[in-house]
Design an enzyme around this catalytic site. Structure first.
Site, short mmCIF file in Angstrom:
data_model
loop_
_atom_site.label_atom_id
_atom_site.label_comp_id
_atom_site.label_asym_id
_atom_site.label_seq_id
_atom_site.Cartn_x
_atom_site.Cartn_y
_atom_site.Cartn_z
N TYR A 169 0.67 -1.20 -0.22
CA TYR A 169 0.16 0.01 -0.16
C TYR A 169 0.99 1.16 0.05
O TYR A 169 0.90 1.90 -0.91
CB TYR A 169 -0.89 -0.03 1.21
N SER A 208 -6.38 1.07 -4.53
CA SER A 208 -6.49 2.37 -3.98
C SER A 208 -5.05 2.99 -4.26
O SER A 208 -4.74 3.00 -5.51
CB SER A 208 -7.05 2.66 -2.81
N ASP A 261 -17.64 3.82 -8.04
CA ASP A 261 -16.60 4.24 -7.27
C ASP A 261 -16.45 5.85 -7.25
O ASP A 261 -16.04 6.40 -8.24
CB ASP A 261 -15.21 3.58 -7.76
N HIS A 267 -16.01 1.57 -4.16
CA HIS A 267 -14.78 1.44 -3.90
C HIS A 267 -14.15 0.31 -3.02
O HIS A 267 -13.17 -0.20 -2.93
CB HIS A 267 -14.12 2.85 -3.21
#
Length: 694
Positions: free
Chosen positions: A464, A544, A628, A663
């Protein structure tokens, strides 16, 4: 419509990719011209975009349906996911509430039990929509438990509706509050509640920019159009929230312009018509009031404490020079919570949880013995509660719930899930590898015991690296199935995350964002060097901000990996801040409008702008949702179009677009299972795996 559209046909990997027309949009950034041929895909309301989505999905599903073991993976996922899941209980009024999922229900159901032990369904979100795409968001009770406000999300959208109900009779009262976004509900007595939202956009509500958040007060028995703006009308802030203290004497307001750093304000609710007073006037640091006793506030902050500390101060002495360390900063990152009249310090050391209990004088009561090495979460509740609950999990241990007696310190197992997965057959190993600039980065690698280090193990490397978010060990049914199929699952704790506090976060932001990509590349190189896998069996995955990570790394080092799995990614770094709440991400990214230097830096790694002709990119399955409104799907659309236009060689570049999905939050279980099956099947198939071992 698209101006001066060009058309063409692509024949790669034996497939005809759907034609993606090119427009002639050109933008000027500080004298540099940048082509944006797929700008038209940003219009989520156009029939052309809808047609493109339909055709892309048709091709993607046609490809996935030909993978021989796709249905077998889905079947195993369904079997493994089919176990009863019960949350930690919480008491509101005369009832004990808990969430329960019988196994394969699309959404978990909120149940309650009365003092005689009789159980009943309180809210069943599976009845909200036929396809399970409407989910239950926050559920907030008034202090006496007699009223409840619950929010629902339709199609995964961040825009919510808030419905008020009499908790005793389960009858809906008053009108539904519409167009609520990025907000909880905080009751003041039984008179009304506070919530936050933006003005509804004039354009597309899924993609139009929203950047002035306002805090409202809704008085029971009145119409929403009469709701009073408490904060944010004259003060433009992108994120505003309001919470009433447990004693109902104060309203605490947090106001921020980015996802990092916030001001604090308070309003004395015990005094009619009291004004809003600034408490903390500093956007450079994070501040969070966790409790109060009278006029003394207890606050978690990273001000002069990059790893966080808890301080106390009184309203009359709120200047930082008068703050008193309640729990001082340590070498490990702190996350504090309160419950039962105590403060719990949940520390993270190399992404692993350690928890200490303090009384309200700041005295250490005890170090809490956890069930193992992994992630503990919870330890929160009302002051009067004597028993709190916490969860414990790691990569091979399904999450269990434990009760904790705040007086005796005794933990007892409350609920352990019955999952058809033998944790004893697997192990996790934490390693520390060296990134490009010499920084040591932790990574936890999980695999079946007896793994042969021959470079031929299908491996997913996950990361991430942003927004101060920490990746801590947790069990996943999808990952369990990957492990069962002789896969390796590795998670790297990259800079940009919160694993080592504010300094670690800042080291992966703006002009240092490349550190994050270098950390991930070094993780892949480590796994290959140690022969856990090789470039022919390595997939990289992230969602993301993690989707940005995958997009950047696969365009910088396409030679290093076989499969790329960017999910709901931020992929157009020149325009991300033009959509929904994207401008609030500038603390991490900077924007192309800031300066020529920042523009050049962003353009240098922006995935959409770094796909080049003549290069063989990894087999890529881009995933997103057409609803999203956090990271708009146009990011994924444009990236997929660039890849399909420029890919050389035989690796497929496909995009899978969930319809009526957002999302990720609130996604139905059936959709989650199908997506997980498709991703794993795609990865294994493109690694050359012909069949799954029995």
């Amino acid at each position: 419509m698209i101006a001066n559209a060009q058309s063409g046909s692509l024949k790669l990997t034996g497939m005809d990719y759907p034609t993606t027309q090119k427009g002639n949009q050109v933008d000027d950034y500080f004298g540099t011209k940048v082509n944006d041929p797929y700008r038209w895909l940003e219009d989520d309301r156009s029939p052309e975009t809808a047609d493109w989505v339909k055709k892309q999905n048709e091709q993607t599903y046609s490809y996935l349906e030909k993978i021989p073991y796709r249905n077998a993976i889905k079947g195993r996922l369904e079997k493994l996911w089919n176990y009863e899941k019960i949350s930690a209980p919480f008491v509101e009024g005369d009832f004990t509430y808990f969430y329960k999922n019988d196994g394969l229900q699309n959404q978990s159901v909120l149940w309650r039990k009365n003092k005689w032990g009789k159980e009943e369904v309180f809210l069943d979100p599976n009845t909200f929509s036929k396809d399970g795409s409407t989910s239950l968001g926050g559920v907030d009770f008034s202090k006496d438990g007699s009223l409840v406000a619950y929010s629902i999300s339709e199609g995964g959208s961040d825009w919510r509706k808030v419905i008020v109900m009499d908790a005793l009779t389960k009858k809906i009262i008053g009108e539904t509050i519409l167009d609520v976004k990025f907000s909880g509900v905080s009751w003041y007595k039984n008179e009304g509640f506070y919530y936050s939202s933006y003005d509804k956009p004039k354009g597309s509500e899924l993609s139009a920019k929203t950047d002035q958040h306002k805090l409202y007060y809704h008085k029971m028995g009145t119409s929403q159009k009469e709701d009073e703006v408490i904060f944010g009308l004259n003060e433009k802030r992108r994120y505003v929230s309001g919470g009433v203290t447990e004693d109902e004497n104060y309203l605490i307001i947090s106001a921020a312009n980015s996802t990092t750093g916030n001001e604090l304000y308070y309003k004395d609710l015990s005094k009619p018509n009291s004004s809003i007073v600034n408490l903390i006037n500093n956007f450079d640091n994070n501040h969070n009031i966790i409790d109060n006793i009278g006029t003394t506030f207890y606050m978690e902050t990273d001000y002069k404490a990059p790893n966080n500390r808890v301080v106390s101060f009184t309203i009359s002495n709120k200047d930082p020079k008068n703050w008193v360390d309640f729990i001082p900063e340590t070498e490990n990152v702190l996350n504090a919570s309160t419950g039962g009249g105590y403060v719990f310090a949940n520390y993270m050391k190399d992404a692993i949880s350690y928890v200490s209990q303090y009384d309200m004088t700041g005295k250490l009561v005890r170090e809490i013995r956890l069930p193992g090495i992994g992630t503990a979460g919870g330890f929160g509740g009302k002051k009067k509660e004597e028993v709190l609950y916490y969860s414990f999990t790691n990569y091979i241990t399904p999450g269990a719930t434990y009760s904790f007696n705040v007086k005796t310190g005794v933990s007892d197992l409350y609920k352990k899930p019955n999952v058809d997965f033998n944790s004893e057959n697997y192990e996790s190993k934490q390693v520390f590898y060296t990134s490009k600039d010499g920084t040591k980065i932790p990574m936890i690698i999980t695999y079946k015991k007896g793994l042969k280090l021959d470079g031929k193990n299908p491996t997913i490397l996950y990361g991430y690296g942003g927004f101060n978010i920490s990746l801590t060990p947790s069990f996943s049914v999808a990952n369990a199935v990957w492990l069962e199929n002789n896969g390796v699952y590795a998670v790297a704790n990259l800079r940009g995350g919160g694993e080592y506090g504010k300094k670690w976060h800042d080291a992966g932001t703006k002009m240092q964002k490349q550190n994050v990509f270098d950390d991930f590349i070094a993780a892949a190189e480590y796994l290959i060097k140690q022969q856990y896998t090789s470039k022919d069996y390595l997939a990289i995955k992230g969602g993301s901000n993690g989707g940005l990570l995958v997009g950047a790394v696969m365009t910088q080092r396409p030679d290093l990996i076989k499969v790329a799995l960017p999910a709901v990614g931020v992929l157009d770094m020149l325009r991300y801040h033009k959509f929904t709440a994207g401008a609030g991400w500038a603390y991490d990214y900077g924007t192309a409008d800031d300066s020529k230097e920042m523009f050049n830096y962003l353009k240098g790694y922006s995935p959409v702008h770094n796909v080049k002709s003549g290069i063989q990119y990894p087999a890529t399955l881009v995933t997103t949702g057409d609803h999203d409104d956090r990271v708009v799907p146009a990011h994924s659309f444009k990236f997929a179009a660039e890849l399909q236009d420029k890919q050389t060689g035989t690796n497929p570049t496909l995009i899978r677009i969930d319809v009526n999905a957002g999302h990720g939050a609130g996604k139905s279980l059936s959709s989650t299972i199908q997506e997980s099956a498709d991703i794993q099947a795609f990865a294994l198939f493109n690694m050359g795996i012909k069949s799954l071992s029995k």
